[in-house]
Design an enzyme around this catalytic site. Structure first.
Site, PDB file in Angstrom:
ATOM      1  N   ASP A   1       0.652  10.754 -38.481  1.00 53.58           N
ATOM      2  CA  ASP A   1       0.726  10.831 -39.940  1.00 53.58           C
ATOM      3  C   ASP A   1      -0.622  10.492 -40.578  1.00 53.58           C
ATOM      4  O   ASP A   1      -1.313   9.571 -40.143  1.00 53.58           O
ATOM      5  CB  ASP A   1       1.786   9.831 -40.434  1.00 53.58           C
ATOM      6  CG  ASP A   1       2.045   9.951 -41.918  1.00 53.58           C
ATOM      7  OD1 ASP A   1       2.599  10.983 -42.327  1.00 53.58           O
ATOM      8  OD2 ASP A   1       1.672   9.027 -42.663  1.00 53.58           O
TER       9      ASP A   1
ATOM     10  N   GLU B   1      -3.358   9.570 -19.451  1.00 53.82           N
ATOM     11  CA  GLU B   1      -2.841   8.743 -18.350  1.00 53.82           C
ATOM     12  C   GLU B   1      -1.411   9.129 -18.005  1.00 53.82           C
ATOM     13  O   GLU B   1      -0.971   8.981 -16.883  1.00 53.82           O
ATOM     14  CB  GLU B   1      -2.799   7.266 -18.778  1.00 53.82           C
ATOM     15  CG  GLU B   1      -4.090   6.531 -18.648  1.00 53.82           C
ATOM     16  CD  GLU B   1      -3.931   5.127 -19.235  1.00 53.82           C
ATOM     17  OE1 GLU B   1      -2.873   4.485 -19.004  1.00 53.82           O
ATOM     18  OE2 GLU B   1      -4.858   4.699 -19.939  1.00 53.82           O
TER      19      GLU B   1
HETATM   20  C1  NOJ Z   1       2.637  12.523 -44.772  1.00 57.63           C
HETATM   21  C2  NOJ Z   1       4.112  12.636 -44.576  1.00 57.63           C
HETATM   22  O1  NOJ Z   1       4.418  13.929 -44.119  1.00 57.63           O
HETATM   23  C3  NOJ Z   1       4.746  12.308 -45.901  1.00 57.63           C
HETATM   24  O2  NOJ Z   1       6.119  12.594 -45.895  1.00 57.63           O
HETATM   25  C4  NOJ Z   1       4.465  10.862 -46.218  1.00 57.63           C
HETATM   26  O3  NOJ Z   1       4.968  10.562 -47.504  1.00 57.63           O
HETATM   27  C5  NOJ Z   1       2.968  10.553 -46.197  1.00 57.63           C
HETATM   28  N1  NOJ Z   1       2.304  11.141 -45.073  1.00 57.63           N
HETATM   29  C6  NOJ Z   1       2.720   9.064 -46.144  1.00 57.63           C
HETATM   30  O4  NOJ Z   1       3.119   8.552 -44.905  1.00 57.63           O
END
Ligand code: NOJ
Ligand code: CA
Length: 506
Positions: free
Chosen positions: A191, A222
């Site tokens: 993310d 690994e």
């Molecule tokens: C991207 C994620 O896809 C989204 O749903 C989220 O709100 C933000 N990152 C923050 O984690």
């Protein structure tokens, strides 16, 4: 599957809260997902990517992670997650989970400790004075705590940012990766992968981040045959592909393609740019039409403006459902024919529209609340799936509790059950296309054919030709045997907003 299964995989995104509810509380869970594994097998996907399943107060749909080594009790248990991984593997389906390294949750043990002990604050960004940064969800990016200091949160206040200048944060995440690799997960979707590091003036794409992914790649290697997928939104393609160098991430989402309008010149430009920037690093491109953050394709493609942008999301702009549907079908066959891996966000295979008329008081997305409602947020693409039957919850759960977001009554026509019985349905188009894709498409290269400015046409190594007509008039088909079309042909020609797959005559 080969050692490089991820290069050409069809990956299905499961937003667990909205996929299937096994215990009748109105919220999707692991029991529900496990019960629907045969559906996913039947659909013909190679892997599942799950949005965060960790314990979370759900301030941002689970992207506020309180414990990176556990399972949210509403979803199930760690033992059940392990059983799920095993069951998926028995069906030859890989499992990819989300990891959220940029920020945590205010409910995490580390943050709770930081609140009471100033010495323990260095794992986050605490300062005596905030700067002027704004949160990506709207409002200030800093929140003050009881003793007067402020902490940084690029997203919601419940999501404090980690301080990646602190080696303890590096150790923690390497350990988290190992924890899940040892339990059999085949990869991670990372993310906000380009954020992590911060300087005085910037929080995006600082060079130090690459060292982290080099290290993560060593960890992944690994375990062999595992994949790291970056969520990297960067306008500069050169900066973007740095994340995909051979000793860093394996792949990253193609957001340029996702946000691209349904226009032949723009699509051609984005596809070419994608291919030329990926080639030097040897990483396969990915093709994404939707996910849990963006407007559903059938709604977007039915509008006069078919772009996607996070800002306004064009919420409420009139959309022609017939046109949107037709284009979404054509776009799906185009995306699946391109070289690389492809993503299918749950409900895309059912052609679900964006639900734009959710009652405001039921909206949960912090993007909606923090923008003061000017941005309607992402709840409309996260409505629980309709599986079967004539009334809500359409087989999503047992119906004892209402679904966490209400489903439109009209979804009786688009349940998986109803579409299974209809050969011309979106679901059957996806099933057939994914089956052919397995044999004829995936990783590799393409050769463009010239068929005029409104037509995207190319052949693949297997001899499959894909032609998408984005013009208004029908175009004659190139030579070949018709394998699949996104809509009926007109007197043997390919009509507007339609894609055809042909195989060589030999
Ligand atoms: C991207 C994620 O896809 C989204 O749903 C989220 O709100 C933000 N990152 C923050 O984690
Ligand atoms: Ca449930």
């Amino acid at each position: 599957m080969s050692q490089t299964w991820w290069r050409g995989a069809a990956i299905y995104q499961v937003y667990l809260r909205s996929f299937a509810d096994g215990n009748g509380d109105g919220i999707g869970d692991l029991a529900g997902l496990r019960s629907r594994l045969p559906y996913l097998k039947d659909l013909g996907i190679d892997a599942i990517w799950l949005n965060p399943w960790y314990p979370s107060p759900m301030a941002d749909g689970g992207y506020d992670v309180a414990d990176y080594r556990g399972i949210e009790p509403v979803f199930g248990t760690l033992a059940e997650a392990e059983t799920f991984i095993q069951e998926a593997h028995e069906l030859d389906i890989k499992v990819i989970i989300d990891v959220v390294p940029n920020h945590s949750s205010t409910a995490s043990a580390w943050f709770q400790e930081a609140l009471t002990d100033r010495e323990a604050r260095d794992r986050f960004w605490f300062r005596d004075e905030p700067n002027d940064w704004q949160s990506i969800f709207g409002g200030p990016a800093w929140t003050q705590v009881a003793d007067g200091q402020w902490y940084l949160h690029l997203f919601a206040p419940e999501q404090p940012d980690f301080n990646w200048d602190n080696p303890a944060v590096h150790r923690e995440f390497e350990d988290v990766l190992r924890f899940w690799f040892e339990r059999g997960v085949d990869g991670f979707r990372i993310d906000s992968a380009a954020l992590l590091f911060k300087s005085d003036t910037s929080y995006e794409d600082l060079d130090e981040v690459h060292e982290v992914y080099r290290r993560w790649r060593e960890v992944a290697d690994e375990y062999g045959d595992r994949v790291l997928i970056g969520e990297v939104w960067l306008p500069d393609q050169e900066r973007f592909t740095r994340y995909l160098r051979p000793d860093e991430l394996h792949t990253a989402f193609n957001f340029d393609f996702l946000a691209c309008p349904w226009e032949p010149a723009e699509l051609r430009r984005v596809i070419d740019l994608t291919l030329t920037t990926h080639a030097p690093v040897g990483a396969p491109p990915t093709w994404v039409l939707s996910n849990h953050d963006v407007t559903r394709p059938v709604t977007r493609y039915g509008r006069a403006d078919t772009t996607f942008a996070h800002g306004g999301r064009l919420h409420g702009m009139p959309s022609d459902p017939e046109l949107g549907h037709r284009r979404a079908r054509a776009a799906a066959l185009l995306a699946m024919a391109l070289p690389g891996s492809v993503y299918v966000y749950q409900g895309e295979e059912l052609g679900l529209p964006e639900v734009e008329d959710l009652p405001d008081e039921q909206r949960q997305d912090p993007m909606y609340h923090r923008s003061g409602g000017t941005n309607r947020g992402r709840d409309g693409c996260r409505v629980p799936l309709p599986w079967a039957g004539d009334e809500p919850p359409f087989g999503f759960g047992s119906g004892e509790a209402p679904t966490w977001l209400p489903q439109p009554e009209s979804w009786r026509k688009v349940t998986a059950e109803a579409q299974s019985a209809d050969l011309g349905s979106m679901l059957n188009l996806y099933r057939t296309a994914l089956a052919h894709r397995r044999d004829l498409l995936g990783d590799g290269t393409l050769t463009w054919l010239t068929m005029g400015p409104d037509v995207l046409a190319f052949t693949r190594e297997s001899g499959l030709t894909c032609v998408s007509n984005l013009g208004t008039a029908p175009v004659p088909l190139p030579p070949g045997r018709v394998l699949l079309t996104s809509g009926p042909l007109e007197d043997g020609a390919l009509p507007s907003d339609t894609t055809v797959w042909l195989t060589s005559l030999a």
